[in-house]
Design a protein around this motif. Structure first.
Motif, PDB file in Angstrom:
ATOM      1  N   ASN A   1       0.833  -1.207   0.000  1.00 20.32           N
ATOM      2  CA  ASN A   1       0.000   0.000   0.000  1.00 20.32           C
ATOM      3  C   ASN A   1       0.865   1.254   0.000  1.00 20.32           C
ATOM      4  O   ASN A   1       0.548   2.236   0.650  1.00 20.32           O
ATOM      5  CB  ASN A   1      -0.908   0.012   1.235  1.00 20.32           C
ATOM      6  N   TYR A   2       1.959   1.200  -0.743  1.00 17.88           N
ATOM      7  CA  TYR A   2       2.978   2.239  -0.680  1.00 17.88           C
ATOM      8  C   TYR A   2       2.467   3.639  -1.003  1.00 17.88           C
ATOM      9  O   TYR A   2       3.024   4.618  -0.527  1.00 17.88           O
ATOM     10  CB  TYR A   2       4.164   1.897  -1.587  1.00 17.88           C
ATOM     11  N   ALA A   3       1.424   3.774  -1.792  1.00 18.93           N
ATOM     12  CA  ALA A   3       0.930   5.101  -2.151  1.00 18.93           C
ATOM     13  C   ALA A   3      -0.502   5.316  -1.691  1.00 18.93           C
ATOM     14  O   ALA A   3      -1.177   6.211  -2.169  1.00 18.93           O
ATOM     15  CB  ALA A   3       1.037   5.302  -3.656  1.00 18.93           C
TER      16      ALA A   3
ATOM     17  N   PRO B   1       6.307   4.727   1.204  1.00 17.72           N
ATOM     18  CA  PRO B   1       5.518   3.856   2.085  1.00 17.72           C
ATOM     19  C   PRO B   1       5.541   4.317   3.550  1.00 17.72           C
ATOM     20  O   PRO B   1       4.528   4.219   4.242  1.00 17.72           O
ATOM     21  CB  PRO B   1       6.185   2.487   1.944  1.00 17.72           C
ATOM     22  N   SER B   2       6.665   4.848   4.006  1.00 17.84           N
ATOM     23  CA  SER B   2       6.763   5.339   5.382  1.00 17.84           C
ATOM     24  C   SER B   2       5.833   6.525   5.607  1.00 17.84           C
ATOM     25  O   SER B   2       5.147   6.611   6.626  1.00 17.84           O
ATOM     26  CB  SER B   2       8.189   5.770   5.701  1.00 17.84           C
ATOM     27  N   LEU B   3       5.825   7.408   4.644  1.00 23.77           N
ATOM     28  CA  LEU B   3       4.948   8.571   4.714  1.00 23.77           C
ATOM     29  C   LEU B   3       3.483   8.140   4.701  1.00 23.77           C
ATOM     30  O   LEU B   3       2.672   8.629   5.492  1.00 23.77           O
ATOM     31  CB  LEU B   3       5.261   9.491   3.537  1.00 23.77           C
ATOM     32  N   ALA B   4       3.150   7.203   3.828  1.00 30.31           N
ATOM     33  CA  ALA B   4       1.763   6.738   3.705  1.00 30.31           C
ATOM     34  C   ALA B   4       1.278   6.062   4.984  1.00 30.31           C
ATOM     35  O   ALA B   4       0.161   6.326   5.448  1.00 30.31           O
ATOM     36  CB  ALA B   4       1.631   5.788   2.515  1.00 30.31           C
ATOM     37  N   VAL B   5       2.084   5.185   5.583  1.00 29.48           N
ATOM     38  CA  VAL B   5       1.639   4.496   6.796  1.00 29.48           C
ATOM     39  C   VAL B   5       1.529   5.475   7.961  1.00 29.48           C
ATOM     40  O   VAL B   5       0.648   5.329   8.815  1.00 29.48           O
ATOM     41  CB  VAL B   5       2.536   3.291   7.149  1.00 29.48           C
ATOM     42  N   THR B   6       2.355   6.503   7.987  1.00 29.24           N
ATOM     43  CA  THR B   6       2.256   7.508   9.047  1.00 29.24           C
ATOM     44  C   THR B   6       0.972   8.317   8.901  1.00 29.24           C
ATOM     45  O   THR B   6       0.282   8.580   9.894  1.00 29.24           O
ATOM     46  CB  THR B   6       3.488   8.432   9.031  1.00 29.24           C
ATOM     47  N   VAL B   7       0.626   8.682   7.684  1.00 31.59           N
ATOM     48  CA  VAL B   7      -0.622   9.409   7.446  1.00 31.59           C
ATOM     49  C   VAL B   7      -1.823   8.530   7.819  1.00 31.59           C
ATOM     50  O   VAL B   7      -2.761   8.989   8.494  1.00 31.59           O
ATOM     51  CB  VAL B   7      -0.716   9.893   5.981  1.00 31.59           C
ATOM     52  N   ARG B   8      -1.791   7.261   7.427  1.00 27.36           N
ATOM     53  CA  ARG B   8      -2.892   6.359   7.795  1.00 27.36           C
ATOM     54  C   ARG B   8      -2.979   6.166   9.304  1.00 27.36           C
ATOM     55  O   ARG B   8      -4.063   6.047   9.857  1.00 27.36           O
ATOM     56  CB  ARG B   8      -2.748   5.011   7.086  1.00 27.36           C
ATOM     57  N   ARG B   9      -1.832   6.153   9.988  1.00 33.91           N
ATOM     58  CA  ARG B   9      -1.835   6.037  11.452  1.00 33.91           C
ATOM     59  C   ARG B   9      -2.463   7.272  12.086  1.00 33.91           C
ATOM     60  O   ARG B   9      -3.214   7.183  13.049  1.00 33.91           O
ATOM     61  CB  ARG B   9      -0.397   5.843  11.961  1.00 33.91           C
ATOM     62  N   LEU B  10      -2.170   8.459  11.536  1.00 34.85           N
ATOM     63  CA  LEU B  10      -2.811   9.681  12.012  1.00 34.85           C
ATOM     64  C   LEU B  10      -4.318   9.625  11.782  1.00 34.85           C
ATOM     65  O   LEU B  10      -5.102  10.040  12.639  1.00 34.85           O
ATOM     66  CB  LEU B  10      -2.200  10.905  11.323  1.00 34.85           C
ATOM     67  N   HIS B  11      -4.725   9.109  10.641  1.00 32.46           N
ATOM     68  CA  HIS B  11      -6.151   8.956  10.353  1.00 32.46           C
ATOM     69  C   HIS B  11      -6.832   8.057  11.368  1.00 32.46           C
ATOM     70  O   HIS B  11      -7.991   8.267  11.722  1.00 32.46           O
ATOM     71  CB  HIS B  11      -6.369   8.366   8.959  1.00 32.46           C
TER      72      HIS B  11
END
Length: 117
Positions: free
Chosen positions: A10-12, A61-71
């Motif tokens: 789910n990298y992007a 991918p690091s940026l994406a998982v961090t944004v999803r974690r914030l969500h």
């Protein structure tokens, strides 16, 4: 390793939510890989070539998982910019990553734990 591969697949994907488990297991695996690559770089004498290439490959991918974690805690992905504030930003960012999920569905999707409010 499963959480790591889910993040890479789910990298992007900047929408949806990511559980604490997915986020922290990704970072743990990422840290181990980086240590191994730094060791290889030192042994082979390539400077930091392998480490830098890997770091560039996992940036998105690091940026994406961090944004999803914030969500997952009902925060906008733009809260990632709080890390730009010295000291206070790091403490607040760490708190955001450690806090539990918002129960039930929020504006970013259903709870990945499957727990409803």
């Amino acid at each position: 390793m499963k959480s790591y591969m889910n993040v890479i697949k789910n990298y992007a994907n900047f929408s949806g939510r990511a559980r604490r488990e997915e986020y922290w297991l990704f970072w743990l695996t990422n840290l181990v890989i980086q240590i191994v690559l730094m060791t290889i770089d030192g042994a082979v004498g390539t400077g930091q070539a392998f480490f830098l290439i890997y770091s560039l490959l996992v940036f998105l991918p690091s940026l994406a998982v961090t944004v999803r974690r914030l969500h997952d805690s009902s925060r906008s992905g733009w809260w990632i910019l709080i890390a730009l504030i010295p000291v206070i930003g790091a403490i607040a960012g760490l708190y955001f990553m450690v806090v539990d999920s918002t129960p039930g569905k929020n504006e970013y999707g259903p709870n990945p734990k499957g727990i409803t409010a």
